[in-house]
Design an enzyme around this catalytic site. Structure first.
Site, PDB file in Angstrom:
ATOM      1  N   TRP A 148       0.697  -1.282   0.203  1.00 29.47           N
ATOM      2  CA  TRP A 148       0.103   0.005  -0.086  1.00 29.47           C
ATOM      3  C   TRP A 148       0.700   1.409   0.005  1.00 29.47           C
ATOM      4  O   TRP A 148       0.345   2.452  -0.064  1.00 29.47           O
ATOM      5  CB  TRP A 148      -1.004   0.088   1.147  1.00 29.47           C
ATOM      6  N   ASN A 149       2.142   1.183   0.015  1.00 24.76           N
ATOM      7  CA  ASN A 149       2.741   2.420   0.461  1.00 24.76           C
ATOM      8  C   ASN A 149       3.171   3.317  -0.800  1.00 24.76           C
ATOM      9  O   ASN A 149       2.788   4.678  -0.850  1.00 24.76           O
ATOM     10  CB  ASN A 149       4.324   2.153   1.052  1.00 24.76           C
ATOM     11  N   LYS A 172      -2.926  -8.218  -7.935  1.00 28.68           N
ATOM     12  CA  LYS A 172      -3.647  -8.001  -6.878  1.00 28.68           C
ATOM     13  C   LYS A 172      -2.931  -7.004  -5.964  1.00 28.68           C
ATOM     14  O   LYS A 172      -2.209  -7.257  -5.262  1.00 28.68           O
ATOM     15  CB  LYS A 172      -3.603  -9.253  -5.829  1.00 28.68           C
ATOM     16  N   PRO A 173      -3.594  -5.673  -5.954  1.00 30.38           N
ATOM     17  CA  PRO A 173      -3.100  -4.606  -5.171  1.00 30.38           C
ATOM     18  C   PRO A 173      -3.567  -4.851  -3.789  1.00 30.38           C
ATOM     19  O   PRO A 173      -4.183  -5.820  -3.208  1.00 30.38           O
ATOM     20  CB  PRO A 173      -3.717  -3.244  -5.850  1.00 30.38           C
ATOM     21  N   GLY A 223       6.252  -6.681  -0.835  1.00 31.00           N
ATOM     22  CA  GLY A 223       5.534  -6.601   0.860  1.00 31.00           C
ATOM     23  C   GLY A 223       6.501  -6.815   1.766  1.00 31.00           C
ATOM     24  O   GLY A 223       7.687  -6.616   1.758  1.00 31.00           O
ATOM     25  N   SER A 224       5.838  -7.367   2.922  1.00 29.94           N
ATOM     26  CA  SER A 224       6.699  -7.707   4.119  1.00 29.94           C
ATOM     27  C   SER A 224       7.430  -8.940   4.100  1.00 29.94           C
ATOM     28  O   SER A 224       7.097  -9.806   3.240  1.00 29.94           O
ATOM     29  CB  SER A 224       5.701  -7.653   5.254  1.00 29.94           C
ATOM     30  N   GLU A 245      10.459  -8.616  -3.244  1.00 26.76           N
ATOM     31  CA  GLU A 245      11.128  -7.569  -2.927  1.00 26.76           C
ATOM     32  C   GLU A 245      10.546  -6.938  -1.415  1.00 26.76           C
ATOM     33  O   GLU A 245       9.195  -6.633  -1.298  1.00 26.76           O
ATOM     34  CB  GLU A 245      10.673  -6.577  -3.901  1.00 26.76           C
ATOM     35  N   LEU A 246      11.331  -7.214  -0.586  1.00 27.23           N
ATOM     36  CA  LEU A 246      10.685  -7.010   0.894  1.00 27.23           C
ATOM     37  C   LEU A 246      11.315  -5.860   1.810  1.00 27.23           C
ATOM     38  O   LEU A 246      11.653  -5.052   1.132  1.00 27.23           O
ATOM     39  CB  LEU A 246      11.023  -8.335   1.766  1.00 27.23           C
ATOM     40  N   CYS A 279      10.228   1.326   1.395  1.00 28.23           N
ATOM     41  CA  CYS A 279      10.985   0.236   1.659  1.00 28.23           C
ATOM     42  C   CYS A 279      12.499   0.786   1.889  1.00 28.23           C
ATOM     43  O   CYS A 279      13.307   0.207   2.534  1.00 28.23           O
ATOM     44  CB  CYS A 279      10.891  -0.873   0.650  1.00 28.23           C
ATOM     45  N   GLU A 375      12.329  -3.122  11.156  1.00 24.70           N
ATOM     46  CA  GLU A 375      11.809  -2.212  10.286  1.00 24.70           C
ATOM     47  C   GLU A 375      10.688  -1.521  10.769  1.00 24.70           C
ATOM     48  O   GLU A 375       9.780  -1.902  11.696  1.00 24.70           O
ATOM     49  CB  GLU A 375      11.243  -2.877   8.982  1.00 24.70           C
TER      50      GLU A 375
HETATM   51  P1  NAD Z   1       2.156  -7.337   3.353  1.00 23.03           P
HETATM   52  O1  NAD Z   1       2.982  -8.193   3.345  1.00 23.03           O
HETATM   53  O2  NAD Z   1       1.329  -7.404   4.526  1.00 23.03           O
HETATM   54  O3  NAD Z   1       1.163  -7.385   2.103  1.00 23.03           O
HETATM   55  C1  NAD Z   1       1.659  -7.178   0.733  1.00 23.03           C
HETATM   56  C2  NAD Z   1       0.691  -7.829  -0.129  1.00 23.03           C
HETATM   57  O4  NAD Z   1       0.478  -9.293  -0.010  1.00 23.03           O
HETATM   58  C3  NAD Z   1      -0.881  -7.311  -0.191  1.00 23.03           C
HETATM   59  O5  NAD Z   1      -1.467  -7.057  -1.209  1.00 23.03           O
HETATM   60  C4  NAD Z   1      -1.562  -8.175   0.795  1.00 23.03           C
HETATM   61  O6  NAD Z   1      -2.975  -8.378   0.525  1.00 23.03           O
HETATM   62  C5  NAD Z   1      -0.876  -9.697   0.234  1.00 23.03           C
HETATM   63  N1  NAD Z   1      -0.942 -10.808   1.016  1.00 23.03           N
HETATM   64  C6  NAD Z   1      -1.236 -10.996   2.304  1.00 23.03           C
HETATM   65  N2  NAD Z   1      -0.908 -12.240   2.732  1.00 23.03           N
HETATM   66  C7  NAD Z   1      -0.605 -12.811   1.590  1.00 23.03           C
HETATM   67  C8  NAD Z   1      -0.545 -14.210   1.206  1.00 23.03           C
HETATM   68  N3  NAD Z   1      -0.568 -15.203   2.371  1.00 23.03           N
HETATM   69  N4  NAD Z   1      -0.343 -14.907   0.418  1.00 23.03           N
HETATM   70  C9  NAD Z   1      -0.148 -13.715  -0.914  1.00 23.03           C
HETATM   71  N5  NAD Z   1      -0.514 -12.448  -0.771  1.00 23.03           N
HETATM   72  C10 NAD Z   1      -0.611 -11.835   0.617  1.00 23.03           C
HETATM   73  O7  NAD Z   1       3.119  -5.963   3.201  1.00 23.03           O
HETATM   74  P2  NAD Z   1       2.280  -4.416   3.356  1.00 23.03           P
HETATM   75  O8  NAD Z   1       2.127  -4.207   4.757  1.00 23.03           O
HETATM   76  O9  NAD Z   1       1.133  -4.257   2.394  1.00 23.03           O
HETATM   77  O10 NAD Z   1       3.536  -3.692   2.669  1.00 23.03           O
HETATM   78  C11 NAD Z   1       4.688  -2.907   3.697  1.00 23.03           C
HETATM   79  C12 NAD Z   1       5.830  -4.027   3.450  1.00 23.03           C
HETATM   80  O11 NAD Z   1       6.282  -3.980   2.094  1.00 23.03           O
HETATM   81  C13 NAD Z   1       7.181  -3.031   4.381  1.00 23.03           C
HETATM   82  O12 NAD Z   1       7.763  -4.236   4.725  1.00 23.03           O
HETATM   83  C14 NAD Z   1       7.905  -2.617   3.205  1.00 23.03           C
HETATM   84  O13 NAD Z   1       9.291  -2.427   3.094  1.00 23.03           O
HETATM   85  C15 NAD Z   1       7.745  -3.746   1.944  1.00 23.03           C
HETATM   86  N6  NAD Z   1       8.033  -3.008   0.703  1.00 23.03           N
HETATM   87  C16 NAD Z   1       8.931  -3.495   0.098  1.00 23.03           C
HETATM   88  C17 NAD Z   1       9.158  -2.677  -1.345  1.00 23.03           C
HETATM   89  C18 NAD Z   1      10.846  -3.360  -1.971  1.00 23.03           C
HETATM   90  O14 NAD Z   1      10.604  -3.075  -3.205  1.00 23.03           O
HETATM   91  N7  NAD Z   1      11.495  -3.974  -1.645  1.00 23.03           N
HETATM   92  C19 NAD Z   1       8.640  -1.940  -1.555  1.00 23.03           C
HETATM   93  C20 NAD Z   1       7.500  -1.448  -0.944  1.00 23.03           C
HETATM   94  C21 NAD Z   1       7.194  -1.796   0.381  1.00 23.03           C
END
Ligand code: NAD
Length: 510
Positions: A148-149, A172-173, A223-224, A245-246, A279, A375
């Site tokens: 979401w960021n 899937k956003p 994501g995370s 990409e975490l 991130c 983080e």
């Molecule tokens: P998140 O992991 O909670 O969610 C990311 C996505 O995954 C969402 O669309 C969510 O609905 C989906 N998701 C959740 N559970 C899932 C599952 N079991 N299987 C598949 N998809 C699933 O992360 P967030 O809170 O949305 O984002 C913040 C994190 O993203 C931070 O840790 C940040 O550092 C990281 N991030 C990394 C980068 C990068 O390029 N390295 C860029 C932006 C954000």
């Protein structure tokens, strides 16, 4: 405040979510959550559409994405409005880091994918009787899951790369920011992407899980760490590739010979842009003792001047995701109870109902505090004084993360050398965060920050299988290595072994 809330299911039984603005708490809109059967249909449509799409030329694909870039540039305000409504970020931030960067990605890959992915003739060093061609074949259907960021850019950029490479995509956003995902779908549809080639499924973790299991050929996940690990495990089980990409905990190193004015401004921007929810936000500073007082004073002065609020000209927006507030407050409380001093901010902004956390500067932190190890993903800048650059590098590398880093010095050669000694996927000298925005730069984390790289030639090629096609050049009736095996062939091979790898001339020629 969760910023999304479950509401009455739809008449056909779909779960529904209401999205709220983090800046005002007002409702932004409602969405249906795609279930496993919706996801399966989207992936099936993508599989059906992909072969025809893969047969289109780079020129035809380029025309679509250039049209999209033009449309985005001409209608930037409409896009900004939607992004701001669900993220609360300042208008100018949405314009620069989401829309402008998205136009650049659209145009860059539209223009360069054809040459980056063209078949290549590769000279063969030993088997001169063969010709080698490397062809970049699309993988099929790529599932893209995003956070979401930066909900628009992080959804659009991988989609464009995967599509230009001839794949179909199902995006899937994040459930926190679904309307920015819808913007991507509308933009590409209006630019002329054929039916089925780009699909959108809106939903939360359940939808994401279903997508990963729906018969994809690759997953591009952002994501995370926690979710990334789950996605990686599911991909490993199915033997499909993924990029992960975490999260990060990016260090900033300020050397004694740094331009302190620039470094202080860079620290404030690196830590507080997008309210620290990048991130590659600067999440910890190591400043050499000699300049620590001056640097800290300037950082605090500039932090105090930052403007916050739900409307008007502002610098630092709200937290986008409610639960992030708990993490930030926990990290600040852990630091202060263990001796850190708050030099600016330190609390939720009492002036606003929205989810604003004051830009915060902490001094007297130690490496073992949560604020230096986990983080934070919020507007908090902890500053730790170090004896020298060697200590700064040692502490920078003392982290489970390795996404990005920045080093500040007037000596650019030294800066590049220090940058190379940081265990991070990328590093910047005398600037911050920028790497993801430079389309030529491969981007991706080391250690817990991820697997694989996105962007640039490497990123684009990661949406393909590099197929080696070896072509015999002379058409001899038989080959030396084929049957029959004879003693004579053995003798010749032994002689070749000794000559090729046993003599300087042989080694030079091989
Ligand atoms: P998140 O992991 O909670 O969610 C990311 C996505 O995954 C969402 O669309 C969510 O609905 C989906 N998701 C959740 N559970 C899932 C599952 N079991 N299987 C598949 N998809 C699933 O992360 P967030 O809170 O949305 O984002 C913040 C994190 O993203 C931070 O840790 C940040 O550092 C990281 N991030 C990394 C980068 C990068 O390029 N390295 C860029 C932006 C954000």
């Amino acid at each position: 405040m969760a910023l999304i809330e479950a509401i009455e299911p739809s008449a056909d039984g779909h779960r529904r979510l209401r999205v709220l603005s983090p800046a005002t708490g007002q409702a932004v809109g409602e969405v249906d959550v795609a279930n496993a059967s919706d996801v399966a249909s989207a992936v099936e449509r993508a599989h059906k559409a992909q072969p025809d799409w893969a047969r289109t030329t780079f020129r035809e694909r380029r025309a679509i994405f250039e049209r999209a870039a033009r449309h985005l540039a001409e209608n930037a305000e409409t896009f900004v409005e939607v992004i701001v409504s669900e993220t609360g970020k300042p208008n100018e931030e949405a314009l620069s880091v989401e829309v402008l960067a998205a136009c650049d990605a659209l145009q860059f890959y539209a223009k360069h994918a054809g040459s980056i992915l063209a078949d290549r003739n590769v000279p063969v060093h030993l088997m001169k009787t063969k010709k080698l061609k490397v062809c970049y074949q699309p993988l099929g259907v790529v599932g893209i899951i995003t956070p979401w960021n930066f909900p628009f850019l992080l959804s659009l950029n991988p989609s464009v790369q995967a599509l230009m490479a001839g794949n179909a995509v199902v995006l899937k956003p994040s459930e926190i920011t679904p309307f920015s995902g819808q913007l991507v779908e509308r933009l590409l549809r209006e630019a002329g992407i054929p039916e089925g080639v780009f699909g959108l499924v809106i939903g939360d973790g359940e939808t994401g899980r279903a997508l990963v299991e729906a018969g994809l050929d690759k997953v591009a996940f952002t994501g995370s760490v926690e979710t990334g690990r789950r996605v990686g495990e599911a991909c490993a089980r199915q033997l499909i590739p993924c990029t992960l990409e975490l999260g990060g905990k990016d260090p900033m190193i300020v050397c004694a010979d740094a331009d302190i004015d620039r470094a202080a401004s860079g620290a404030v921007y690196g830590a507080f842009a997008n309210a620290g929810q990048v991130c590659v936000s600067t999440e910890r500073v190591y400043v050499v003792e000699e300049v620590a007082d001056e640097f800290t004073r300037k950082v605090v002065e500039q932090t105090a001047a930052l403007r916050q609020g739900p409307e008007g000209e502002t610098d630092v927006g709200p937290l986008i995701h409610g639960p992030q507030l708990d993490v930030i407050e926990r990290h600040v409380a852990d630091a202060t109870t263990r001796g850190a001093r708050i030099l600016a901010g330190g609390r939720r902004n009492p002036e606003f109902t929205g989810l604003f956390f004051e830009p915060t500067v902490l001094a007297d932190v130690t490496q073992d505090m949560e604020i230096m190890r986990e983080e934070t993903f919020g507007p908090v800048l902890p500053i730790l004084r170090v004896r020298d650059e060697a200590e700064a590098i040692r502490l920078a590398n003392d982290s489970p993360y390795g996404l990005n880093a920045n080093v500040w010095t007037r000596d650019k050669h030294k800066g590049a050398k220090l940058a190379k000694s940081i265990e991070a996927g990328s590093a910047i000298v005398n600037d911050c965060m920028l790497t993801y925005g430079v389309a030529e730069a491969p981007f991706g984390g080391r250690k817990a920050s991820g697997i694989g790289q996105v962007n640039g030639e490497i990123g684009l090629r990661s949406y393909c299988h590099a197929q080696s096609i070896l072509i015999d050049r002379f058409g001899a009736k038989n080959e030396f290595l084929w049957f029959p095996y004879t003693r004579r062939k053995g003798r010749l091979m032994r002689r070749a072994l000794r000559w090729i790898w046993g003599t300087p001339l042989g080694r030079w020629l091989s």
